[in-house]
Design an enzyme around this catalytic site. Structure first.
Site, PDB file in Angstrom:
ATOM      1  N   LYS A   1       0.845  -1.183   0.000  1.00 29.30           N
ATOM      2  CA  LYS A   1       0.000   0.000   0.000  1.00 29.30           C
ATOM      3  C   LYS A   1       0.889   1.243   0.000  1.00 29.30           C
ATOM      4  O   LYS A   1       1.813   1.351   0.796  1.00 29.30           O
ATOM      5  CB  LYS A   1      -0.914  -0.006   1.226  1.00 29.30           C
ATOM      6  CG  LYS A   1      -1.977   1.087   1.219  1.00 29.30           C
ATOM      7  CD  LYS A   1      -2.950   0.935   2.378  1.00 29.30           C
ATOM      8  CE  LYS A   1      -4.035   1.999   2.328  1.00 29.30           C
ATOM      9  NZ  LYS A   1      -5.006   1.870   3.434  1.00 29.30           N
TER      10      LYS A   1
ATOM     11  N   GLU B   1     -18.924  -5.787  11.085  1.00 29.56           N
ATOM     12  CA  GLU B   1     -19.847  -5.028  11.913  1.00 29.56           C
ATOM     13  C   GLU B   1     -20.832  -5.918  12.675  1.00 29.56           C
ATOM     14  O   GLU B   1     -21.149  -5.661  13.844  1.00 29.56           O
ATOM     15  CB  GLU B   1     -20.622  -4.017  11.057  1.00 29.56           C
ATOM     16  CG  GLU B   1     -19.779  -2.879  10.511  1.00 29.56           C
ATOM     17  CD  GLU B   1     -19.064  -3.221   9.211  1.00 29.56           C
ATOM     18  OE1 GLU B   1     -18.349  -2.346   8.695  1.00 29.56           O
ATOM     19  OE2 GLU B   1     -19.222  -4.362   8.723  1.00 29.56           O
TER      20      GLU B   1
ATOM     21  N   ARG C   1     -25.175  -2.469   8.513  1.00 31.62           N
ATOM     22  CA  ARG C   1     -24.867  -3.882   8.295  1.00 31.62           C
ATOM     23  C   ARG C   1     -25.181  -4.738   9.516  1.00 31.62           C
ATOM     24  O   ARG C   1     -25.355  -5.946   9.397  1.00 31.62           O
ATOM     25  CB  ARG C   1     -23.388  -4.032   7.931  1.00 31.62           C
ATOM     26  CG  ARG C   1     -23.008  -3.376   6.625  1.00 31.62           C
ATOM     27  CD  ARG C   1     -21.550  -3.595   6.301  1.00 31.62           C
ATOM     28  NE  ARG C   1     -21.341  -3.428   4.868  1.00 31.62           N
ATOM     29  CZ  ARG C   1     -20.316  -3.928   4.202  1.00 31.62           C
ATOM     30  NH1 ARG C   1     -19.402  -4.630   4.835  1.00 31.62           N
ATOM     31  NH2 ARG C   1     -20.187  -3.738   2.908  1.00 31.62           N
TER      32      ARG C   1
END
Length: 643
Positions: free
Chosen positions: A287, A376, A404
């Site tokens: 990244k 979640e 969610r």
């Protein structure tokens, strides 16, 4: 300052142009694409590290696949800057995340190359599988590719999709972009598993060598490949179990390979495009690749804001006087204070320790604060489990992500009357992230659930006091605290804790003829509006209701016995929200009152700065003042005549 693309990139207006380049020039194109992303984001802002890490993959995918006929799904969406630049949006890329400009995420209405909207994570495999199944049903030779970050792979939905994909004949490829990062470093057993694969490639190399070699034998391809499969299966027990997870789900596993080797990627994707059925390619990337500071501190450079690309200095606004903190930081520091007062206090967040500032507690009290990954639903039910044992759990989830976990809140928290504290960060409009991230719906979807307390602080002091109240033993029900993204209003915010009586608002100002009822931070907009209205001879009252469930009915009876005109203001949808609750109260108690409900309108709100969006949606200070003027039309006209 004009930002110009490199010589090759300037010629690429769509993937057809890309395919005209000889393979030998793809490396140069990758360098130019990476530099263009750095140039634009440093000046105009946006997500940064994620797209730098997939530059080579982006080029290779559009070089090999016939997009948009072949369909790419990017998960999560902030990987897709290079994709946008290569698919006809290069010259408009400077408008990325700006009001009326390009979305910061793939968006179906923006381009035919954006096959699926992916502001949240872990949906790509399900979506790509649906596309592949539809293609087979329609008899189309269309390929589907899901590019999923390893952080997004931690969500249960990704495994549900793989579990289904493995028993279909769908022609799809899942590309696992493995960089050990989402926004913060990845956590959990899956991270350790992928690390084991990346450092133990022996099995995968042997399997591929056998597969290719036996396929060339003259005894018949079908027989040879069947033999290869049996040999490879036996090798798993002898050499490594690294591919067991994916192959046990009946996904052909390939990799891991270097995700920054454009030649290897092109060759691999060319081969995989011709292999039917569900399969997974595991690539290893960095990244922030190509920008040393972003590679070194990947969390900081996920979305750094504006910066000097040469020195790496991140520009910060400079102020002559102390500024109020972000609400998230007030939450994070207050968690430590509460945990020091109460040894039952614990914290849970699904992959957002930096965004929610739970990181402060995780660093100081790692045995009492937990990042559970992009899960979640699990975060909510884990919190419920802790609560059954007497823990006072603060479960911090962004408002839009909380959607969610709705089933878990209903069944595992509310029905069982467990006093979990649900801290909804980024409630209301969030700005440049746009409609996938706006926290518009939490008031209606929680207000309809029994056994729920729903609150919103007007400032930092109120946030601290609501948090303090929520963890007291006297609080017996699930307790929602919603607060916005960004700064509050109190530079001197660290005040002594005070218990707030649940369901009790506060009168901030008496007035005449009109009352303004607010919930949460927009009360500060109303305060500014009243200052302006006073100069015109208008004097509305102001009430900070604090709670939308339970409502302060005693205060509302006072309001409607005195005022016949009311304005409600909230940072949430006007459908079923705070204003609706007030309108219901009026109807139930047969009050005759004229009411204006201000908040997020019943439509999708696009991206822009908070100031731009509050103005557009009609609940900034100016809009509140205008609403009062409209209710007081006769008085305003008299004032104009006398003026």
């Amino acid at each position: 300052m004009e930002i110009l693309p490199g010589a090759l990139l300037s010629q690429i207006n769509n993937p057809d142009d890309l395919k005209k380049l000889p393979r030998e020039q793809l490396h140069q194109l990758c360098n130019e694409l990476r530099q263009y992303i750095i140039d634009v984001v440093s000046v105009h802002g946006g997500h940064f590290g994620a797209s730098l890490g997939v530059v080579e993959l982006t080029v290779a995918l559009h070089y090999i696949y016939n997009t948009p006929y072949d369909q790419l799904v990017w998960d999560v969406g902030h990987q897709a800057y290079g994709h946008k630049i290569l698919t006809g949006r290069r010259d408009n890329f400077i408008t990325n995340r700006k009001y009326k400009g390009l979305s910061g995420f793939p968006k179906r209405s923006e381009s035919e190359y954006d096959t699926f909207g992916v502001g949240h994570s872990s949906t790509s495999i399900s979506a790509a599988l649906g596309m592949a199944m539809a293609a087979r049903y329609k008899g189309e030779d269309r390929k589907s590719v899901a590019v999923i970050g390893d952080g997004a792979m931690t969500a249960g939905m990704a495994f549900e999709a793989m579990n289904h994909a493995g028993v279909t004949d769908a022609d799809m490829l899942v590309i696992l972009n493995d960089n050990c990062m989402s926004i913060d470093p990845n956590v959990g057993a899956l991270k350790e598993y992928l690390t084991d694969i990346s450092i133990s490639p022996t099995y995968n190399k042997l399997k591929d060598d056998i597969w290719k070699g036996l396929g060339k034998l003259p005894v018949g391809k079908r027989f040879s490949r069947l033999m290869a499969h049996k040999v490879a299966e036996s090798l798993k027990g002898m050499v490594s179990s690294s591919a067991n997870l994916f192959e046990s789900l009946k996904l052909r596993y390939f990799g891991p390979i270097d995700g920054h080797n454009i030649t290897k990627l092109v060759d691999t994707l060319k081969d995989l495009r011709n292999i039917p059925g569900p399969k997974l390619l595991h690539i290893i990337t960095v990244k922030g690749k190509g920008y040393a500071l972003a590679e070194k501190d990947q969390t900081k450079w996920h979305a750094p804001g504006l910066f000097d690309k040469v020195t790496g200095e991140i520009y910060k606004k400079k102020y002559d006087i102390p500024q109020p903190p972000k609400y998230q930081d007030v939450f994070g520091h207050t968690m430590i204070e509460l945990a020091e007062l109460n040894d039952k206090v614990m914290g849970v967040t699904p992959a957002m320790p930096s965004g929610s500032s739970l990181k402060f507690m995780m660093e100081k009290m790692p045995h009492r604060a937990f990042d559970v990954g992009i899960c979640e639903q699990h975060a909510a039910t884990l919190s419920a489990g802790l609560a059954t044992q007497g823990m006072r759990v603060f479960c911090n989830i962004y408002s839009s992500f909380m959607q969610r976990a709705y089933d878990q809140v209903v069944h595992d928290i509310a029905i069982q009357k467990l006093p979990v504290v649900l801290c909804l960060d980024r409630a209301g409009l969030v700005g440049e992230d746009g409609p996938t991230h706006h926290g518009a719906y939490d008031i209606p979807y929680f207000r309809c659930i029994p056994n729920m307390i729903i609150s919103a602080p007007m400032n930092e002091q109120e946030l601290r006091n609501l948090m303090y109240t929520s963890q007291l033993e006297s609080t017996k029900y699930p307790f929602v605290i919603r607060y916005p993204r960004g700064e509050g209003v109190m530079p001197q915010w660290r005040t002594a804790f005070e218990e707030i009586e649940v369901g009790k608002g506060r009168k901030l100002k008496d007035g005449q003829e009109v009352a303004i009822l607010t919930l949460g931070h927009p009360g500060n907009f109303a305060t500014a509006a009243i200052r302006e209205l006073r100069t015109e001879g208008l004097n509305p009252a102001l009430y900070d209701m604090r709670f939308v469930k339970p409502l302060d009915e005693q205060m509302l009876h006072e309001v409607f016995s005195k005022y016949s005109k009311v304005v409600t203001v909230e940072d949430g949808t006007i459908v079923g929200g705070f204003g609706s609750a007030i309108a219901e109260f009026i109807a139930v108690h047969n009050y005759k009152a004229e009411i204006k409900i201000l908040g997020i309108p019943d439509r999708l709100v696009e991206h822009g700065t908070l100031k731009e969006l509050h103005r557009e949606c009609g609940y900034d200070a100016q809009a509140i003042a205008d609403a009062v003027r409209q209710l007081m039309t006769d008085k305003v006209r008299v004032a104009e005549l006398l003026g």
